[in-house]
Design a protein around this motif. Structure first.
Motif, PDB file in Angstrom:
ATOM      1  N   TRP A 290     -52.534  95.679   3.392  1.00  0.00           N
ATOM      2  CA  TRP A 290     -52.812  97.113   3.515  1.00  0.00           C
ATOM      3  C   TRP A 290     -54.304  97.332   3.320  1.00  0.00           C
ATOM      4  O   TRP A 290     -54.916  96.731   2.431  1.00  0.00           O
ATOM      5  N   ASP A 291     -54.898  98.213   4.122  1.00  0.00           N
ATOM      6  CA  ASP A 291     -56.339  98.438   4.056  1.00  0.00           C
ATOM      7  C   ASP A 291     -56.635  99.922   4.287  1.00  0.00           C
ATOM      8  O   ASP A 291     -56.109 100.523   5.221  1.00  0.00           O
ATOM      9  N   ASN A 292     -57.465 100.507   3.413  1.00  0.00           N
ATOM     10  CA  ASN A 292     -57.822 101.925   3.613  1.00  0.00           C
ATOM     11  C   ASN A 292     -59.327 102.125   3.746  1.00  0.00           C
ATOM     12  O   ASN A 292     -59.836 103.223   3.558  1.00  0.00           O
ATOM     13  N   SER A 293     -60.061 101.033   4.099  1.00  0.00           N
ATOM     14  CA  SER A 293     -61.517 101.130   4.147  1.00  0.00           C
ATOM     15  C   SER A 293     -62.005 102.124   5.182  1.00  0.00           C
ATOM     16  O   SER A 293     -63.075 102.717   5.023  1.00  0.00           O
ATOM     17  N   ASN A 294     -61.251 102.336   6.262  1.00  0.00           N
ATOM     18  CA  ASN A 294     -61.663 103.288   7.291  1.00  0.00           C
ATOM     19  C   ASN A 294     -60.901 104.601   7.204  1.00  0.00           C
ATOM     20  O   ASN A 294     -61.468 105.678   7.342  1.00  0.00           O
ATOM     21  N   ALA A 795     -79.255 117.509   0.116  1.00  0.00           N
ATOM     22  CA  ALA A 795     -79.520 116.146  -0.363  1.00  0.00           C
ATOM     23  C   ALA A 795     -80.773 115.600   0.303  1.00  0.00           C
ATOM     24  O   ALA A 795     -81.108 115.953   1.429  1.00  0.00           O
ATOM     25  N   SER A 796     -81.483 114.695  -0.414  1.00  0.00           N
ATOM     26  CA  SER A 796     -82.658 114.047   0.191  1.00  0.00           C
ATOM     27  C   SER A 796     -82.274 112.785   0.944  1.00  0.00           C
ATOM     28  O   SER A 796     -83.028 112.296   1.773  1.00  0.00           O
ATOM     29  N   GLY A 797     -81.080 112.243   0.653  1.00  0.00           N
ATOM     30  CA  GLY A 797     -80.584 111.056   1.337  1.00  0.00           C
ATOM     31  C   GLY A 797     -79.103 110.924   1.081  1.00  0.00           C
ATOM     32  O   GLY A 797     -78.540 111.611   0.214  1.00  0.00           O
ATOM     33  N   ILE A 798     -78.450 110.021   1.810  1.00  0.00           N
ATOM     34  CA  ILE A 798     -76.992 109.888   1.734  1.00  0.00           C
ATOM     35  C   ILE A 798     -76.629 108.420   1.607  1.00  0.00           C
ATOM     36  O   ILE A 798     -77.033 107.585   2.433  1.00  0.00           O
ATOM     37  N   LEU A 799     -75.861 108.085   0.572  1.00  0.00           N
ATOM     38  CA  LEU A 799     -75.359 106.730   0.356  1.00  0.00           C
ATOM     39  C   LEU A 799     -73.832 106.796   0.276  1.00  0.00           C
ATOM     40  O   LEU A 799     -73.282 107.542  -0.534  1.00  0.00           O
ATOM     41  N   VAL A 800     -73.150 105.997   1.106  1.00  0.00           N
ATOM     42  CA  VAL A 800     -71.697 106.057   1.197  1.00  0.00           C
ATOM     43  C   VAL A 800     -71.113 104.652   1.061  1.00  0.00           C
ATOM     44  O   VAL A 800     -71.563 103.721   1.734  1.00  0.00           O
ATOM     45  N   GLU A 801     -70.118 104.495   0.191  1.00  0.00           N
ATOM     46  CA  GLU A 801     -69.534 103.173  -0.065  1.00  0.00           C
ATOM     47  C   GLU A 801     -68.754 102.653   1.132  1.00  0.00           C
ATOM     48  O   GLU A 801     -68.769 101.472   1.439  1.00  0.00           O
ATOM     49  N   ARG A 802     -68.049 103.533   1.818  1.00  0.00           N
ATOM     50  CA  ARG A 802     -67.261 103.131   2.981  1.00  0.00           C
ATOM     51  C   ARG A 802     -67.953 103.607   4.255  1.00  0.00           C
ATOM     52  O   ARG A 802     -68.924 104.335   4.213  1.00  0.00           O
TER      53      ARG A 802
END
Length: 852
Positions: A290-294, A795-802
């Motif tokens: 099972w995968d929910n990364s997307n 925001a000045s920038g965007i960082l996203v784990e997925r």
């Protein structure tokens, strides 16, 4: 005397009775096209002579023929392969002799010694202890010797606790003999959900080729810089973990493997089932990954039973339509109905892809047997594995199916513009029809029938978005590959997609800026927004400025469904709760954000600079320039259309939400449920069966209360991104990783989506409805959906784990010219609000400057 070469992949001679368990596994690995050092096997029926006859048979001519078959190898490894060795019950580990770095002139002697070891006292004792039959025969493997830079063993399941979600890898510098014998300290790596937890040992020695004696092995001191350095890189660890996954799928059970690395090439030396572990009940039965990364981008956090019961039907229909478009026959679709019906799972309240069903659906597509790797890359599959029961068609039949698919898709591509226009017109017509219906005047039965009719619209009219998505992936992927092939600057394909100015997802930003600008120009309205709670602002705004309130009403009428969690039916939208949008605007007003930057040309500048770079690089290569611009121009159109068509899905889901909210009110007024919004704790089948009289549980209140207790527990814990289950999914399977406290150090790396360097404080946001504005901080989160877009300007920038280069945050950030990095493994584990970082949206590197 004879031998069987490893170059014979398919032969009736290769059976366990003839070549033994270890050699049979090596032939299996060859059939999977894994990198196994060349070998020959002297089968057991050639080694049943007495010692004297064996000496005669192992003559110079026979030994020379072995060396010739192994293409002039200088040194060899000589190993046993008993008929019951390396089986599912008994490994015989360490019972037989093994000889390494054997020169050709010693081969005959070592082959004989390995053969004789099958009759040793220790082997007899092992057989007696395990109630095994007496000597069953032994084959001998002669293999090209690998002068390993590093080597080790790896397990497809944690052998210490039976955790099927963890793979364990141990390695040392040099040969792996010291690790197997326990002489040397080893590095240990735990891999779970694509994350690595490393335990680096202090290593003082390694085992290498004994060059002075021209044969055999010796122990030597390590250099100081190697002692506490990891013996494997992260890339090598992931390669080994992926290999374990493939072997697990092939053999149907976790494997214990030995590997060696030489000049950055991995060699697989042997594999066998894990026999030292009493396999728990959780590892019996069918295996599902099972995968929910997307999918977490669309369904973040806990998802209600009602939403899950709705989307399972949607995904089933979408995958069936996609398969039809790609040339899968109706007969195959009908035969695999259960595959399409089980594309999703709900694990502790969270939505996951069922990769077993995903791969079965993928295997139906033309071309899978010929080029599975391309299909996986196109579909975004992270880890490679093979289906155990996959039966490929002949190459000729596959090519015919591929040609048919290409013809159908080319025809669809030529008609795509018309398909999109027709879809838009028909969908708008359907939405106008349903928007004209007063849902409050309908009975529960009428609301049920309205939903069922609308569901058919969502199920059968989705051809244009599917075709567009398919070609968006292809043209974007080819454009990305061409930048590498033509040696264009890294990441330039991202810059080239900026400045389209036709993506509907950025329209909410423009309108929100306009609203904020009007408020900032109106002193009374500005004071109202700055000094009051959102609900009070909404209630009193009419008296302060009817014009501003009308602007907000107009916004909500069009984009009221575009909010965080917009595809979850339980989500409160701006249409239902306007004060949620007021809070967003309050953040804009506090930061003084107006429409002066609405037409900022940063995205256009980035695009023009990138185009200039392409022209310069391909100045004297007109054909390459034409090919690149062809794919780029179409990728731009398709990616923009993909984002815009997703908004139509949002509108459609919004109408479904309205129907079920109306049903919720009817059930509440009838006293059938206790609280407003209780309906979301039921599935649509449970609701409709209750209305129709086919429910097996007519007491909705008790059912809802039970679900509420379950979901309260689901909220407390977050399962792994990637989970492996066996047998009954909800029984004896662990959804949570048992992490230790080791945290990786150094810079973080993700996918750069929009260039620009920013050094600033970070703000970790898990639920954007709880954040009014970011005040210039860098946004850090696990995933985003289109509803986050109004938060981006603060925001000045965007960082996203997925996420990927085609995820919503990547596309919108490019349009805004806002530095963005996605796909950063371990982001939320490493950062907390207040940390200062420097991010580079071009390279994808995040450097922690000052922890808070």
């Amino acid at each position: 005397m004879r031998f069987i070469s490893s170059y014979k992949y398919k032969t009736t001679e290769i059976t366990t009775d003839i070549v033994g368990g270890k050699a049979h596994n090596l032939f299996e690995l060859n059939s999977l096209r894994l990198n196994v050092p060349p070998f020959v096997v002297i089968p057991s029926d050639s080694l049943t002579e007495n010692a004297q006859k064996l000496n005669e048979a192992l003559n110079d001519e026979f030994i020379a023929s072995i060396a010739k078959n192994l293409k002039g190898a200088s040194f060899f490894a000589v190993r046993s392969s008993a008929t019951d060795e390396d089986g599912s019950q008994f490994s015989f580990a360490g019972q037989f002799e093994t000889y390494l770095f054997v020169p050709q002139n010693q081969l005959a002697e070592k082959i004989k010694l390995v053969w004789l070891s099958a009759q040793s006292d220790r082997v007899k004792a092992y057989r007696q202890q395990n109630n095994l039959a007496p000597h069953q025969g032994i084959a001998v493997i002669v293999q090209t010797m690998i002068e390993a830079d590093a080597a080790g063993v790896a397990f497809g399941i944690n052998p210490t606790n039976g955790n099927a979600n963890e793979k364990i890898i141990s390695s040392v510098w040099g040969l792996g003999e010291g690790l197997v014998s326990g002489e040397l300290n080893a590095d240990t790596y735990i891999v779970s959900s694509n994350k690595i937890v490393s335990q680096i040992a202090k290593k003082e020695e390694k085992i290498i080729w004994n060059k002075t004696d021209l044969g055999g092995i010796e122990k030597t001191k390590l250099k100081a810089e190697e002692s506490e350095k990891s013996s494997l890189t992260d890339a090598q660890i992931h390669d080994i973990a992926n290999m374990l996954g493939l072997l697990d799928m092939h053999y149907g059970q976790p494997q214990d493997v030995e590997f060696a690395l030489y000049q950055n090439t991995m060699y697989l030396l042997q594999t066998r089932p894990i026999t030292t572990l009493n396999i728990q009940e959780s590892t019996q039965g069918d295996k599902i990954i099972w995968d929910n990364s997307n999918i977490i981008e669309s369904y973040p956090g806990v998802t209600s039973p009602l939403t899950f019961s709705f989307i399972t039907k949607m995904y089933e229909a979408v995958y069936i339509q996609l398969s039809e478009l790609l040339g899968v026959s109706q007969k195959d679709i009908e035969k695999n109905k259960q595959v399409f019906a089980n594309m999703l799972g709900l694990l502790d309240g969270r939505v996951y892809y069922n990769l077993l069903s995903w791969y079965k659906a993928l295997a139906m597509l033309p071309g899978y047997a010929l080029n599975a790797e391309f299909m996986e890359r196109m579909m975004g599959v992270k880890e490679r594995f093979e289906l155990k029961d996959y039966k490929p068609q002949s190459a000729f039949a596959e090519r015919l199916r591929v040609l048919k698919m290409v013809w159908v898709m080319l025809r669809n591509f030529r008609q795509l513009n018309k398909m999109r226009t027709t879809f838009q017109a028909e969908f708008n017509l359907v939405m106008r029809h349903y928007n004209a219906i007063d849902l409050n005047d309908k009975t529960p039965e009428e609301l049920m029938n309205l939903y069922l009719n609308f569901e058919q619209t969502l199920l059968i009219k989705w051809k244009a978005p599917l075709v567009n998505d398919f070609f968006a992936m292809i043209f974007f992927g080819v454009t990305q590959k061409l930048t590498e092939k033509y040696k264009l600057p890294p990441g330039i394909h991202n810059d080239l997609l900026c400045g389209a100015r036709d993506i509907i997802s950025t329209e909410p930003i423009r309108l929100s800026r306009n609203i904020s600008a009007e408020i900032l120009k109106h002193p009374s309205a500005k004071a109202l927004f700055l000094n009051n709670e959102a609900a009070k602002v909404w209630n009193e705004l009419e008296n302060v400025s009817a014009e501003i309130k009308n602007q907000i009403k107009d916004y909500i009428a069009v984009f009221g469904e575009r909010c965080v969690g917009e595809l979850k039916l339980e989500t409160k939208t701006y249409k239902q709760a306007p004060e949620l949008f007021i809070r967003i605007i309050q953040g804009y007003v506090r930061q003084g954000i107006d429409n002066s930057e609405t037409q900022s040309n940063i995205d256009i500048t980035m695009r023009e600079e990138a185009e200039k770079g392409v022209r310069t690089q391909l100045k004297h290569q007109p054909l390459k320039k034409f090919i690149f611009n062809y794919f780029l121009s179409r990728a731009r159109v398709l990616v923009s259309a993909r984002e815009n068509l997703r908004f139509e899905r949002t509108r459609g889901f919004g109408k479904v939400r309205e129907i079920f909210n109306a049903l919720d009110t009817k059930l509440l007024n009838a006293g059938l449920i206790e609280n407003k919004r209780d309906i979301f704790f039921l599935t649509k089948e449970e609701i409709f069966d209750f209305i129709k009289g086919t429910a097996v549980t007519p007491n909705l209140k008790s059912l809802i209360n039970m679900r509420k207790m379950e979901y309260a527990n689901f909220e407390k814990n977050v399962p792994n991104e990637r989970i492996t289950t066996y047998g009954i999914v909800y029984h004896a399977n662990d959804f949570y990783t048992k992490e230790n406290n080791i945290t990786p150090q150094g810079d973080m790396q993700g996918l750069g989506c929009c260039p620009g360097k920013v050094r600033a404080r970070v703000q970790v946001v898990r639920n954007p409805t709880e954040v009014e504005d970011l005040n210039g901080d860098i946004l850090v989160t696990s995933s985003t959906d289109p509803g986050w877009v109004t938060l981006f300007p603060t925001a000045s920038g965007i960082l996203v784990e997925r996420g990927s280069l085609l995820s919503h945050s990547a596309i919108v950030s490019r349009e805004m010219g806002k530095p963005c990095i996605v796909g950063i493994t371990g982001l939320l584990a490493r950062l907390k609000t207040g940390d200062e970082v420097e991010m580079d949206g071009k390279t994808g590197v995040v450097n922690i400057i000052t922890p808070s």
